[in-house]
Design an enzyme around this catalytic site. Structure first.
Site, PDB file in Angstrom:
ATOM      1  N   GLU A 144       0.903  -1.174  -0.003  1.00 59.53           N
ATOM      2  CA  GLU A 144      -0.026   0.035   0.091  1.00 59.53           C
ATOM      3  C   GLU A 144       0.920   1.366   0.133  1.00 59.53           C
ATOM      4  OE1 GLU A 144      -2.772  -0.548   3.100  1.00 59.53           O
ATOM      5  OE2 GLU A 144      -4.077  -2.236   1.960  1.00 59.53           O
ATOM      6  N   GLU A 263      -5.069  -8.597  -1.592  1.00 57.77           N
ATOM      7  CA  GLU A 263      -5.607  -8.299   0.047  1.00 57.77           C
ATOM      8  C   GLU A 263      -6.941  -7.823  -0.176  1.00 57.77           C
ATOM      9  OE1 GLU A 263      -3.266  -6.431   2.822  1.00 57.77           O
ATOM     10  OE2 GLU A 263      -4.928  -5.464   3.795  1.00 57.77           O
TER      11      GLU A 263
END
Length: 490
Positions: A144, A263
């Site tokens: 991220e 994810e």
């Protein structure tokens, strides 16, 4: 700029809502094109994550992680081992928000290896914090940090250059190995321009898999979680375009790579209490599987195997939650080939079709996933291959239907007493009709570990091809048609 990486491994045999009543009956026919595959998934499409969050990880005055982190998980639990063994092979992603602060104690480590500690100035509120001999399936670069990032970000120019360096490192480390791990990146939230530039800057053949994350249901404390899960417009509108855009970005800028959902937990910040760990979440979860597969998503990693409210397994006991059984059924029944399907049903009946998995005959057949989001409508479903009806929705037409298929269909495999092959049905519903139940029913029987601590057998009910398929309100069904004429599945 320094990074740490997430790794993925294969573990192979290791270790609200009350009862509703149907008031409507709707007949529908689905038309399946078995002549070609519209997409393909990986043999091990189902993936789950293990995260680094320590017990101090809290959201909304709740601390749902306990001892479910990589740093304190009880890997000797027999039920944990059996839950993994049931998949035979299960892809595990090891990583998460704290991944970029993990220091691996391997080689000539020059810095002390300490545990994560709660701090005020660390990334996500924690400080910086393994060698088992498992075969590494892939290495994922960062977590991220792409685009706008979550907590921190890296420019696409730096990211692209560093991917080239990491690719060379992996080639050098594994130069004598028979298997070469894949290189994954960036493990963030999709932004078309940033992702496209990453392919251009890193160049052909560097990035094997483009990973992105999905938390499309919103924060875990959002009171609209349940209504969003049961809203077909929301389920499609929030991500269908995303999957299409990811697929197009790869086709146009990185055709050598594939797409993975690296994810996805539905609701972020550890999931939604009494939602993510209950039956109702399987509507969202299996619908995600179906939609992403249609756009060549090869792998879908669920956050998490254990931990938070969205764990497939309970964090203290490792008892499977409903989504665990949904994932296991998909893994066993839905093959790599994705088939096109058209239907005249309402938007509340979600339909996905794959070549069947694990069939030994030359004619693999198909598996249909049917998700009924309607609170009041029971669907009777007929199936056609576009040339002839092979499963009638209306029982009153059985005689003419059978007369038709006797001359046109050659059945193979085990035959029912009247000479025709049975189909297999797996009907999923919540215990006592409570959508927030943590007990999933399979064909009317509760799915719970046995008295010896084993994962229960997932047995179908069998019906002859003469009978229509009934899909009850607020339920999910897998239907296996072993002899459906689908040349693309042979």
């Amino acid at each position: 700029m320094s990074y740490n990486v997430c790794l993925l491994v294969f573990l192979s045999c290791l270790l609200l809502l009350g009862v509703t009543f149907a008031t409507n009956m709707e007949q529908t026919t689905i038309v399946i094109d078995g002549t070609r595959q519209i997409a393909e998934i990986d043999e091990n499409f189902v993936c789950a994550t293990l995260d680094w969050w320590p017990p101090e990880k809290c959201n909304y005055d709740q601390c749902p992680w306990g001892y479910a982190s990589l740093i304190n998980l009880n890997l000797s639990s027999p039920l944990l081992a059996k839950a993994i063994q049931a998949f035979k092979t299960l892809r595990i992603r090891i990583g998460g928000s704290l991944q970029d602060q993990v220091v691996y104690d391997v080689g000539d480590l020059k810095t002390p290896c300490t545990q994560f500690k709660k701090t005020d100035d660390g990334l996500f509120g924690f400080s910086e914090g393994f060698s088992k001999g498992y075969a590494i399936d892939s290495w994922e670069f960062g977590n991220e940090l792409s685009g706008s990032g979550i907590g921190a970000s890296v420019s696409v120019e730096l990211y692209g250059n560093d991917l080239i360096v990491l690719k060379d490192v992996i080639k050098n480390v594994y130069k004598s190995s028979r298997t070469k791990p894949l290189l994954l990146a960036p493990g963030g939230f999709y932004e078309e321009k940033w992702y496209s530039e990453l392919f251009r800057l890193s160049g052909p053949g560097v990035l094997d898999v483009m990973t992105h994350h999905i938390y499309n249901l919103g924060p875990g404390n959002d009171p609209k979680l349940v209504s969003r899960i049961l809203d077909p417009k929301y389920l499609s509108g929030s991500v269908t375009g995303l999957f299409k855009n990811v697929e197009r970005t790869i086709q146009e800028h990185g055709p050598w790579a594939s797409a993975w959902v690296g994810e996805a937990g539905g609701a972020f910040n550890s999931g939604g209490r009494e939602v993510s760990e209950t039956f109702i979440n399987s509507f969202w979860y299996l619908d995600q599987f179906g939609m992403s597969s249609m756009h060549n998503t090869k792998v879908y990693c669920r956050q998490a195997l254990v931990g938070g409210f969205y764990g497939l397994l309970e964090k203290e006991t490792f008892v499977p939650n409903p989504d665990y059984y949904s994932a296991l059924l998909w893994h066993r029944l839905m093959g790599k080939g994705v088939l096109g399907v058209q239907t005249n049903a309402s938007e509340y009946l979600r339909t996905y079709v794959h070549c069947s998995k694990g069939r030994l005959s030359s004619q693999a057949g198909i598996t249909i996933l049917l998700i009924n989001l309607s609170k009041q409508t029971t669907f009777t479903v007929g199936v056609s291959n576009g040339v002839k009806v092979v499963l009638q929705a209306e029982s009153t037409k059985r005689r003419s239907f059978l007369e038709t298929i006797k001359s046109k269909v050659s059945w193979v495999g085990k035959k029912a007493s009247d000479g025709y092959l049975n189909r297999e049905e797996y009907h999923l519903s919540p215990k006592d009709g409570d959508l927030r139940s943590k007990i999933m029913m399979l064909n009317g029987d509760p799915l719970e570990p046995t008295v010896t601590g084993d994962i229960p057998k997932l047995e179908p009910v069998r019906h002859g091809v003469k009978s229509p398929v009934y899909i009850n309100p607020l339920s999910i069904s897998f239907i296996v048609l072993p002899t459906f004429d689908a040349p693309a599945c042979s």
